[in-house]
Design a protein around this motif. Structure first.
Motif, mmCIF file in Angstrom:
data_model
loop_
_atom_site.group_PDB
_atom_site.id
_atom_site.type_symbol
_atom_site.label_atom_id
_atom_site.label_comp_id
_atom_site.label_asym_id
_atom_site.label_seq_id
_atom_site.Cartn_x
_atom_site.Cartn_y
_atom_site.Cartn_z
ATOM 1 N N ASN A 1 0.823 -1.210 0.000
ATOM 2 C CA ASN A 1 0.000 0.000 0.000
ATOM 3 C C ASN A 1 0.861 1.266 0.000
ATOM 4 O O ASN A 1 0.556 2.243 -0.692
ATOM 5 C CB ASN A 1 -0.925 0.015 1.218
ATOM 6 C CG ASN A 1 -2.056 -0.988 1.095
ATOM 7 O OD1 ASN A 1 -2.272 -1.560 0.032
ATOM 8 N ND2 ASN A 1 -2.773 -1.218 2.168
ATOM 9 N N ASP B 1 -6.329 0.261 -5.359
ATOM 10 C CA ASP B 1 -5.754 0.745 -4.107
ATOM 11 C C ASP B 1 -6.790 0.787 -2.993
ATOM 12 O O ASP B 1 -6.485 0.491 -1.834
ATOM 13 C CB ASP B 1 -5.171 2.146 -4.339
ATOM 14 C CG ASP B 1 -4.454 2.684 -3.117
ATOM 15 O OD1 ASP B 1 -3.540 2.007 -2.608
ATOM 16 O OD2 ASP B 1 -4.803 3.790 -2.666
ATOM 17 N N THR B 2 -8.027 1.131 -3.324
ATOM 18 C CA THR B 2 -9.100 1.157 -2.336
ATOM 19 C C THR B 2 -9.325 -0.220 -1.733
ATOM 20 O O THR B 2 -9.463 -0.370 -0.508
ATOM 21 C CB THR B 2 -10.407 1.668 -2.976
ATOM 22 O OG1 THR B 2 -10.222 3.004 -3.438
ATOM 23 C CG2 THR B 2 -11.550 1.624 -1.972
ATOM 24 N N ASN C 1 -6.412 -1.120 0.590
ATOM 25 C CA ASN C 1 -6.450 -0.311 1.809
ATOM 26 C C ASN C 1 -7.526 -0.798 2.771
ATOM 27 O O ASN C 1 -7.318 -0.836 3.993
ATOM 28 C CB ASN C 1 -6.692 1.158 1.459
ATOM 29 C CG ASN C 1 -5.426 1.868 1.014
ATOM 30 O OD1 ASN C 1 -4.344 1.568 1.507
ATOM 31 N ND2 ASN C 1 -5.556 2.794 0.094
ATOM 32 N N ASN D 1 -6.872 -2.249 6.609
ATOM 33 C CA ASN D 1 -7.549 -1.753 7.810
ATOM 34 C C ASN D 1 -8.302 -2.864 8.536
ATOM 35 O O ASN D 1 -8.324 -2.901 9.777
ATOM 36 C CB ASN D 1 -8.507 -0.623 7.439
ATOM 37 C CG ASN D 1 -7.791 0.654 7.039
ATOM 38 O OD1 ASN D 1 -6.742 0.973 7.592
ATOM 39 N ND2 ASN D 1 -8.335 1.378 6.079
#
Length: 201
Positions: free
Chosen positions: A23, A130-131, A134, A138
């Motif tokens: 990331n 990328d979303t 990510n 998390n």
């Protein structure tokens, strides 16, 4: 201090680091290296802010899209989609920009001509991929550090800073193609880690 040491030495944290470093590499690549390449190839200086706008808007809509895929299908299909989008993006960038475009303007021939439309398409693909990564990072942090979330966020911030600084330092010494290879390898490792569910208690 001992609690921090025991927590961070879990093997699951090592797998989490693969995701976090990927990331951070993507963030550094998009915000620095990719925009530098665009600046060396295109004369239109409005393209970079336009690309950033497209990236941001796409990321907002990508969150519910990813959630729907995970909810109605499964996480493995979602990650395969994110991985495929990332690899396609890196491959098109490989075909579109010369290897030396990270350092200076270059007249070296490329397989396909770099166009504004392709650049904006790359922004869309990177934003969606990328979303997804990510969100998974998390989720992994939330699972591993349920009782000590401050350690998880400390780890996240440290890795993101270290990864970004590493790419910033290396991009002056390595070519675009080498950096793309690093991105592909780290993306593959991160995807395998998520799909095999290695980051779990």
């Amino acid at each position: 201090l001992r609690l921090y040491k025991v927590t961070l030495l879990r093997k699951q944290v090592g797998y989490l680091l693969l995701i976090l470093f990927y990331n951070s590499f993507v963030l550094a690549f998009y915000t620095m290296t990719f925009q530098t390449c665009i600046g060396h190839v295109f004369e239109d200086r409005n393209l970079i802010p336009l690309m950033s706008l497209v990236f941001g808007i796409t990321a907002v809509f990508a969150c519910p899209l990813y959630e729907r895929i995970v909810t109605y299908i499964n996480i493995k299909v979602a990650m395969l989609c994110m991985y495929s989008l990332a690899i396609v993006c890196y491959y098109i960038i490989f075909l579109m920009f010369p290897s030396s475009s990270t350092n200076a303007e270059s007249d070296d021939p490329t397989v396909i001509e770099a166009t504004k439309e392709l650049v904006l398409l790359m922004a869309v693909l990177l934003a969606i991929s990328d979303t997804g990564f990510n969100i998974q990072a998390n989720i992994s942090i939330a699972m591993l550090f349920q009782s000590d979330s401050e350690i998880g966020f400390m780890l996240l911030n440290s890795v993101m800073s270290l990864g970004t600084a590493t790419v910033f330092f290396l991009c002056s010494y390595i070519s675009l193609y080498v950096l793309l290879t690093v991105l592909v390898l780290s993306c593959t490792l991160a995807t395998i880690t998520i799909m095999l569910d290695l980051v779990k208690i």
